[in-house]
Design a protein around this motif. Sequence first.
Motif, short mmCIF file in Angstrom:
data_model
loop_
_atom_site.label_atom_id
_atom_site.label_comp_id
_atom_site.label_asym_id
_atom_site.label_seq_id
_atom_site.Cartn_x
_atom_site.Cartn_y
_atom_site.Cartn_z
N ARG A 1 -0.46 -0.49 6.92
CA ARG A 1 0.37 0.54 6.31
C ARG A 1 1.24 1.23 7.36
O ARG A 1 2.45 1.43 7.17
CB ARG A 1 -0.51 1.56 5.59
N GLU B 1 1.81 5.64 -7.32
CA GLU B 1 0.61 5.84 -8.12
C GLU B 1 -0.40 6.79 -7.48
O GLU B 1 -1.47 7.00 -8.03
CB GLU B 1 -0.05 4.49 -8.41
N LYS C 1 -9.89 6.23 -0.98
CA LYS C 1 -10.94 5.52 -1.72
C LYS C 1 -10.40 4.21 -2.31
O LYS C 1 -11.13 3.22 -2.36
CB LYS C 1 -11.54 6.40 -2.80
N VAL C 2 -9.16 4.21 -2.74
CA VAL C 2 -8.57 2.98 -3.29
C VAL C 2 -8.38 1.97 -2.15
O VAL C 2 -8.65 0.78 -2.33
CB VAL C 2 -7.23 3.26 -4.01
N ILE C 3 -7.96 2.43 -1.00
CA ILE C 3 -7.79 1.53 0.15
C ILE C 3 -9.14 0.97 0.57
O ILE C 3 -9.26 -0.22 0.87
CB ILE C 3 -7.08 2.25 1.32
N ILE D 1 0.84 -1.20 0.00
CA ILE D 1 0.00 0.00 0.00
C ILE D 1 0.87 1.25 0.00
O ILE D 1 0.62 2.20 -0.76
CB ILE D 1 -0.97 -0.02 1.20
N ARG E 1 -11.71 0.45 -1.38
CA ARG E 1 -12.09 -0.54 -2.40
C ARG E 1 -11.27 -1.82 -2.22
O ARG E 1 -11.78 -2.94 -2.30
CB ARG E 1 -11.87 0.05 -3.80
N LEU E 2 -9.97 -1.66 -1.97
CA LEU E 2 -9.10 -2.81 -1.74
C LEU E 2 -9.60 -3.62 -0.55
O LEU E 2 -9.66 -4.85 -0.58
CB LEU E 2 -7.66 -2.34 -1.51
N TRP F 1 -2.19 6.42 -4.71
CA TRP F 1 -3.39 5.81 -4.13
C TRP F 1 -3.86 6.62 -2.94
O TRP F 1 -3.07 7.05 -2.11
CB TRP F 1 -3.09 4.40 -3.66
N GLY F 2 -5.18 6.79 -2.85
CA GLY F 2 -5.77 7.50 -1.72
C GLY F 2 -6.69 6.60 -0.91
O GLY F 2 -6.74 5.39 -1.11
N ARG G 1 2.29 1.71 -3.52
CA ARG G 1 1.28 2.19 -4.48
C ARG G 1 0.90 3.65 -4.20
O ARG G 1 0.68 4.42 -5.14
CB ARG G 1 0.02 1.31 -4.43
N GLN G 2 0.86 4.03 -2.95
CA GLN G 2 0.56 5.43 -2.63
C GLN G 2 1.67 6.34 -3.14
O GLN G 2 1.39 7.41 -3.68
CB GLN G 2 0.37 5.60 -1.13
#
Length: 129
Positions: free
Chosen positions: A95, A63, A68-70, A56, A72-73, A65-66, A59-60
């Motif tokens: 994280r 890319e 909302k992606v966490i 995580i 969804r994950l 990642w915020g 990716r943060q």
Amino acid sequence: MSSEAPTADAMLPDTPESYQRTLDALVERVQAARVRALRSVNQELVLLYWDIGQEILLRQKQEGWGAKVIDRLARDLRSLFPDMGMSARNLKYMRAFAKTWPADRKVPQPVAQIPWGPHPHAPRQAGRP
């Protein structure tokens, strides 16, 4: 479930004299093996949680990642592994855990042996998720 072995007195009258000692020794071996197995599983889970947190973080950084992606994950992982506690909050703890012990420091052996479940505040003490 009791872990005490039955006594030879409760056994058939023709039980050999050495039976109770043998039974006691086997019970002790089974209990010791169970403890080793639980420690091994626990260590693997702690290392998995560190790896998830590290992924995580990566990716943060790479890319962007915020939250909302966490979220969804977490939903997707929870649907695939409903018994593993893959909530968004726990992913954020993972994280924070990985951030506290970066890749160049890897998780120290004693830390990997800390049961994750009974110590829900340990990741919080390491840093806010």
